[in-house]
Write a protein that holds these residues in place. Sequence first.
Motif, PDB file in Angstrom:
ATOM      1  N   TYR A  13      37.506  35.282  41.213  1.00  0.00           N
ATOM      2  CA  TYR A  13      38.370  34.377  41.988  1.00  0.00           C
ATOM      3  C   TYR A  13      38.156  34.584  43.493  1.00  0.00           C
ATOM      4  N   VAL A  32      43.283  31.126  38.773  1.00  0.00           N
ATOM      5  CA  VAL A  32      43.287  31.951  37.556  1.00  0.00           C
ATOM      6  C   VAL A  32      44.525  31.583  36.740  1.00  0.00           C
ATOM      7  N   PRO A  85      41.414  34.763  31.623  1.00  0.00           N
ATOM      8  CA  PRO A  85      41.207  36.030  30.918  1.00  0.00           C
ATOM      9  C   PRO A  85      41.794  35.918  29.504  1.00  0.00           C
ATOM     10  N   ILE A 106      39.784  29.967  35.955  1.00  0.00           N
ATOM     11  CA  ILE A 106      39.279  31.200  35.337  1.00  0.00           C
ATOM     12  C   ILE A 106      40.342  31.708  34.373  1.00  0.00           C
ATOM     13  N   THR A 151      35.556  31.656  31.163  1.00  0.00           N
ATOM     14  CA  THR A 151      36.378  32.471  30.263  1.00  0.00           C
ATOM     15  C   THR A 151      35.820  33.891  30.331  1.00  0.00           C
ATOM     16  N   LEU A 152      36.681  34.828  30.703  1.00  0.00           N
ATOM     17  CA  LEU A 152      36.207  36.185  30.986  1.00  0.00           C
ATOM     18  C   LEU A 152      36.837  37.226  30.068  1.00  0.00           C
ATOM     19  N   SER A 172      38.271  41.374  36.410  1.00  0.00           N
ATOM     20  CA  SER A 172      37.130  40.446  36.436  1.00  0.00           C
ATOM     21  C   SER A 172      37.556  39.056  36.901  1.00  0.00           C
ATOM     22  N   THR A 173      38.709  38.578  36.430  1.00  0.00           N
ATOM     23  CA  THR A 173      39.134  37.233  36.855  1.00  0.00           C
ATOM     24  C   THR A 173      39.446  37.230  38.356  1.00  0.00           C
TER      25      THR A 173
END
Length: 345
Positions: free
Chosen positions: A39, A51, A23, A21, A92-93, A34-35
Amino acid sequence: MNKQDSKSLQALLDKRPIITIIPHTSPDGDAIGSTLGLYHFLKNQGHDVQVIAPTDFPDFLKWMPEADQILIYPNQESRAEQRIADSSLIFTLDFNNLLRAKPLTSFLQKSLATFVMIDHHQQPDTYATITYSDEKASSTCELIYNTIVSLSFQEAIDQTIATCLYTGIMTDTGGFRFSMTSPQTHRVAAVLLEKGANCVQIASEVLDSYSIDRLQLLGTVLDGLTYLKEYKTAYMSVSSKILKQFNFRKGDTEGFVNYGLRIKEAELAVIFIENEEDNLIKISFRSKTTLDVNLLARMYFNGGGHINAAGGSMSISLEDTIAYFLEVLPKFLSLPNAYQPMDTL
Ligand code: 5GP
Ligand code: MN
């Protein structure tokens, strides 16, 4: 997230992929919230998940649950590069374009993984197999909440996930004040509180955690604020000399730009920050009403973002950047589309 996308995402997860993940660079509360929220959700389901942050993030987010498990690229370059190469599913966040993940951009471009983008910025790029993008959402954390609910049940959200997601919603809405704060945002926040997020503690950790140096840096920067009455614009600048004087740490200037909008008549606030390391001037824009700073940042400052909050950068000096801004500002404000129609907000 629509039914089709959540079905596709569930099918990807059923393959038990190696998940990473990501950010955006210089992650903020929504990026880290959010990540980490996603997670913890995936980890609770027994997934292999990591992450990786493209750059370090501020101390006021380091208290978040398992923030110490985030691989920070500049600290562990080869491990992070290997993990990206090994990944079969990459989320991708909180960003809409791989250039926003510098210096990981080229590794992400080379990756053979399936990409899932979850984001709320305007004009999303098309690199992902699943794109869940909603520019009307308050935050990526609100979209992660929706994703978890559509993948499984609200029951999957525990206190840890709630804490992460609440943090990002709180920071990206400026404490439930900014224009994308909707009834649904409050509903989601209410559920997160019921799940055990502690709003008092989160606000205190994130907002009331200044060092004395940081508070005095704010005082000095505000002292140098210029207000251009004609353009309803307040701007501030922060030189690298001042940053050194106040022992700058990552995140110290976060939120400073918002103070410009405290002036009753102001419609636009701007901050220019000299980044000696990258030889760049980082610029943040904030607006009230429908003044479209995403357009301003895209047209003139190599950036983007949202209608009321955007950023960009220039690779000329601080003085030249300010002179350039003062030159383009009247041109921009006279454009017919500088202000978005009221119903876009
Ligand atoms: P900030 O001013 O807090 O860095 O960012 C405000 C908003 O603009 C955030 O949503 C952020 O993701 C976006 N943003 C900031 N800098 C850039 C940039 O250089 N390029 C783009 N495309 N978006 C940016
Ligand atoms: Mn965000």
